[in-house]
Scaffold this motif. Sequence first.
Motif, PDB file in Angstrom:
ATOM      1  N   ARG A 108      41.035  32.115  48.954  1.00  0.00           N
ATOM      2  CA  ARG A 108      42.049  31.296  48.275  1.00  0.00           C
ATOM      3  C   ARG A 108      41.423  30.748  46.990  1.00  0.00           C
ATOM      4  N   PRO A 138      40.115  38.667  55.266  1.00  0.00           N
ATOM      5  CA  PRO A 138      40.843  37.419  55.515  1.00  0.00           C
ATOM      6  C   PRO A 138      41.303  36.722  54.241  1.00  0.00           C
ATOM      7  N   GLN A 177      48.074  37.447  46.301  1.00  0.00           N
ATOM      8  CA  GLN A 177      49.351  36.948  46.809  1.00  0.00           C
ATOM      9  C   GLN A 177      49.486  35.496  46.385  1.00  0.00           C
ATOM     10  N   MET A 207      45.976  33.794  46.685  1.00  0.00           N
ATOM     11  CA  MET A 207      45.105  34.351  47.721  1.00  0.00           C
ATOM     12  C   MET A 207      44.734  35.752  47.263  1.00  0.00           C
ATOM     13  N   PHE A 230      43.041  39.287  48.348  1.00  0.00           N
ATOM     14  CA  PHE A 230      42.656  40.084  49.506  1.00  0.00           C
ATOM     15  C   PHE A 230      41.916  41.335  49.050  1.00  0.00           C
ATOM     16  N   VAL A 276      52.701  40.454  48.395  1.00  0.00           N
ATOM     17  CA  VAL A 276      51.357  40.958  48.130  1.00  0.00           C
ATOM     18  C   VAL A 276      51.430  41.901  46.920  1.00  0.00           C
TER      19      VAL A 276
END
Lengths: 109, 115
Positions: free
Chosen positions: B111, B108, B37, B89, B91, B43
């Motif tokens: 980054r 979580p 993201q 980010m 995930f 996303v």
Amino acid sequence: LAKTTQPISMDSYEGQEVNITCSHNNIATNDYITWYQQFPSQGPRFIIQGYKTKVTNEVASLFIPADRKSSTLSLPRVSLSDTAVYYCLVGDTHNDMRFGAGTRLTVKP
Amino acid sequence: EPEVTQTPSHQVTQMGQEVILRCVPISNHLYFYWYRQILGQKVEFLVSFYNNEISEKSEIFDDQFSVERPDGSNFTLKIRSTKLEDSAMYFCASSEAGQGSYEQYFGPGTRLTVT
């Protein structure tokens, strides 16, 4: 993969019921409808999933009409902590989950 | 409650360097995923992994990316030569096997900042 359309943003006030509708006109027979919630800088979190009619859990309800071309996520009595982005996803396999832009819900005091 | 974990939480790297992002999926899950993201954007699906092989990948997941499950618990994403536009980010997610249940549990995130 079925394309989904949701409102870009919605505003609400604490204590109100919020309904977010998702359109998925080309949903396939085997597709399920899944909703996720995402807070800033966190991973998406599963809210609810359904195939037809109505599904309810401790967090939300999901209403799916007979033609399944849309679905509505209902959040009862929202609080400030429900401010987040809500995503509607449609697919029939573990590989089919594609996130759209989502709906940014802002709950005001 | 079991959860997906990811390390590191923040990775800073220079352009052209290789990075490995690590994930520990939920132990009884059989499907594993990577998403990214970019700040302020949606996303994006990168890859899914099942039975020790890639089951699907997006157009983003080019030759610079690879995934591996080196042991029974870890699931890694490698970017061979990072570019500025890889800053995002990342995930990891996992899900159980079985028809009709596609709930994915997300970690979580890591980054990644490419300078």
